[in-house]
Design an enzyme around this catalytic site. Structure first.
Site, PDB file in Angstrom:
ATOM      1  N   LEU A 228      23.886 -24.750   8.516  1.00  0.00           N
ATOM      2  CA  LEU A 228      23.225 -24.067   9.702  1.00  0.00           C
ATOM      3  C   LEU A 228      21.828 -23.555   9.565  1.00  0.00           C
ATOM      4  O   LEU A 228      21.422 -22.842   8.682  1.00  0.00           O
ATOM      5  CB  LEU A 228      24.256 -22.688  10.211  1.00  0.00           C
ATOM      6  CG  LEU A 228      24.098 -21.936  11.272  1.00  0.00           C
ATOM      7  CD1 LEU A 228      24.581 -22.784  12.566  1.00  0.00           C
ATOM      8  CD2 LEU A 228      24.854 -20.688  11.010  1.00  0.00           C
ATOM      9  N   TRP A 229      21.216 -24.069  10.882  1.00  0.00           N
ATOM     10  CA  TRP A 229      19.791 -23.318  11.308  1.00  0.00           C
ATOM     11  C   TRP A 229      19.990 -22.078  11.581  1.00  0.00           C
ATOM     12  O   TRP A 229      20.150 -21.916  12.998  1.00  0.00           O
ATOM     13  CB  TRP A 229      19.101 -24.260  11.954  1.00  0.00           C
ATOM     14  CG  TRP A 229      18.659 -25.815  11.555  1.00  0.00           C
ATOM     15  CD1 TRP A 229      17.226 -25.998  11.604  1.00  0.00           C
ATOM     16  CD2 TRP A 229      19.270 -26.837  11.015  1.00  0.00           C
ATOM     17  NE1 TRP A 229      17.090 -27.268  10.934  1.00  0.00           N
ATOM     18  CE2 TRP A 229      18.281 -27.918  10.524  1.00  0.00           C
ATOM     19  CE3 TRP A 229      20.526 -27.019  10.663  1.00  0.00           C
ATOM     20  CZ2 TRP A 229      18.489 -28.983  10.029  1.00  0.00           C
ATOM     21  CZ3 TRP A 229      20.916 -28.283   9.998  1.00  0.00           C
ATOM     22  CH2 TRP A 229      19.911 -29.145   9.670  1.00  0.00           C
TER      23      TRP A 229
ATOM     24  N   ILE B 169      22.471 -22.601   4.234  1.00  0.00           N
ATOM     25  CA  ILE B 169      21.850 -21.768   5.364  1.00  0.00           C
ATOM     26  C   ILE B 169      20.390 -22.576   5.256  1.00  0.00           C
ATOM     27  O   ILE B 169      19.753 -22.486   4.166  1.00  0.00           O
ATOM     28  CB  ILE B 169      21.772 -20.483   5.104  1.00  0.00           C
ATOM     29  CG1 ILE B 169      23.286 -19.933   5.355  1.00  0.00           C
ATOM     30  CG2 ILE B 169      20.749 -19.789   6.186  1.00  0.00           C
ATOM     31  CD1 ILE B 169      23.962 -19.840   6.523  1.00  0.00           C
ATOM     32  N   LYS B 170      19.873 -22.903   6.647  1.00  0.00           N
ATOM     33  CA  LYS B 170      18.408 -23.282   6.454  1.00  0.00           C
ATOM     34  C   LYS B 170      17.747 -21.957   7.168  1.00  0.00           C
ATOM     35  O   LYS B 170      18.256 -21.514   8.287  1.00  0.00           O
ATOM     36  CB  LYS B 170      18.189 -24.341   7.281  1.00  0.00           C
ATOM     37  CG  LYS B 170      16.805 -24.642   7.878  1.00  0.00           C
ATOM     38  CD  LYS B 170      16.421 -25.788   8.554  1.00  0.00           C
ATOM     39  CE  LYS B 170      15.013 -26.221   8.670  1.00  0.00           C
ATOM     40  NZ  LYS B 170      14.694 -26.972   9.792  1.00  0.00           N
ATOM     41  N   GLN B 171      16.665 -21.625   6.757  1.00  0.00           N
ATOM     42  CA  GLN B 171      15.841 -20.367   7.416  1.00  0.00           C
ATOM     43  C   GLN B 171      14.353 -20.875   7.070  1.00  0.00           C
ATOM     44  O   GLN B 171      14.002 -21.204   6.228  1.00  0.00           O
ATOM     45  CB  GLN B 171      16.467 -19.090   6.655  1.00  0.00           C
ATOM     46  CG  GLN B 171      15.845 -17.933   7.328  1.00  0.00           C
ATOM     47  CD  GLN B 171      16.210 -17.618   8.662  1.00  0.00           C
ATOM     48  OE1 GLN B 171      15.295 -18.072   9.610  1.00  0.00           O
ATOM     49  NE2 GLN B 171      17.272 -17.064   8.871  1.00  0.00           N
TER      50      GLN B 171
END
Length: 360
Positions: A204-205, A241-243
């Protein structure tokens, strides 16, 4: 393990005057509170979860591919910018990437763990490449043809299509804080549920999007707000997680001041005991919100510019020392000749391969 090309002295040289601070800093929150990356990450963290054996197999595949195979770290090529920023804006600097096959070729040549891109790209090349590098199908996008432009992530694909073309995982973006975020959360939650049923991993972005976050600073990059976005992401069972890398903090206070009333909820100890203004502490707070690292945090490489190599290495050092899981770098790599893109990926990967860059 792959041979490290970027030696410790070279990493220090690239970091310049920040080298000593970034490479020796001791984080405010102890690394003992985290589930850290390592060769046994899937066995140690995921085998007791509700993820079925097919999901575990695909997670292991992601962590077992490319130059970072079996280290617990990830290096991913994402190319959804053809929709997110328009194909012209993305590929005019290097027109070979209008051809989808070259996107996959770059990821393989660079030794990436996976390639994350659109249904159309992966669907065109799936029979040739699905068994050579893990595919991550990006399910939703923000398009910029609507007049006036709007910022809303809408579904372009579904998990069944990803499964059919041989993908190992699906990805999606939620614009947390936007007017459409409630619908996006519901859509992505259902898509991730179905992806897990099919045996696909989920990424998830977790991006913020609201003009209220732009005040004296850009609080889209605030550690407290992005950290909470991460926490919402793992709540709907994102495996990774993409952050964006945090650059500031106390977004809650800034937004409350701007709108003239209370906003959200936080605790003063977030700012006094869990963070400082050091980038490693700010990023560690993001990791804490990924269930203390049980869901891996990958930071984005950012837009391309004049100092891409130095910025990419700096981001990798901060992510690794904070307890993160890797980097996902797109425009810095594909908006240049293929050989240079490979070289930049290797510079990033060498940070994660280097025993001299340790967890803070």
């Amino acid at each position: 393990m792959a041979t490290t090309l970027l030696e410790a002295s070279s990493i220090e040289s690239v970091l310049g005057k920040e080298a000593e601070d970034l490479l020796t800093y001791k984080a405010k929150v102890s690394k003992d509170l985290l589930h850290l990356p390592g060769p046994d990450f899937i066995d140690r963290v995921w085998t007791n979860s509700d993820r079925n054996p097919q999901v575990l197999r695909n997670l292991q595949l992601l962590y077992s591919t490319g130059r970072l195979a079996n280290t617990g770290y990830l290096s991913i090529l994402p190319v959804d910018q053809g929709i997110e920023h328009s194909a012209g804006a993305s590929f005019a600097p290097n027109p070979i990437y209008f051809d989808p096959e070259n996107i996959v070729k770059l990821a393989i040549a660079a030794g990436c763990n996976a390639v994350a891109t659109t249904l159309g790209v992966l669907g065109l090349v799936s029979r040739k490449y699905a068994h050579k590098i893990p595919f991550i199908v990006k399910l939703n996008h923000n398009e910029l043809l609507t007049v006036p432009n709007q910022f809303d992530q809408v579904l372009f694909a579904d998990p069944e299509q990803a499964w059919n073309l041989g993908a190992a995982a699906v990805g999606a973006t939620i614009y947390f804080g936007s007017e459409q975020s409630t619908r996006q959360i519901q859509e992505v939650s259902q898509a991730f549920k179905r992806a897990h049923e099919l045996g696909l991993a989920t990424i998830l972005w977790c991006y913020l999007r609201n003009n209220a976050f732009k005040q004296d600073k850009d609080y889209h990059l605030a550690a407290d707000l992005t950290g909470q976005a991460n926490h919402l992401g793992v709540t709907i069972e994102a495996d990774i997680i993409k952050q964006k890398l945090p650059e500031t903090n106390n977004g809650y206070g800034a937004v409350a001041k701007a709108i003239g009333k209370s906003y959200g909820k936080t605790d003063e100890r977030v700012y006094t005991e869990l963070t400082t203004d050091h980038p490693i502490d700010l990023t560690r707070y993001q990791v804490l919100n990924c269930y203390s690292g049980r869901a891996g945090l990958i930071n984005s490489g950012g837009a391309s510019g004049k100092n891409d190599f130095a910025e990419a290495v700096r981001t990798a050092v901060i992510n690794k020392r904070a307890g993160g899981t890797g980097l996902i770098s797109g425009r810095k790599t594909f908006q240049r000749p293929l050989e240079e893109g490979v070289k930049l990926f290797h510079a990033i990967q060498d940070v994660y391969l280097s025993p001299d860059v340790t967890i803070a």
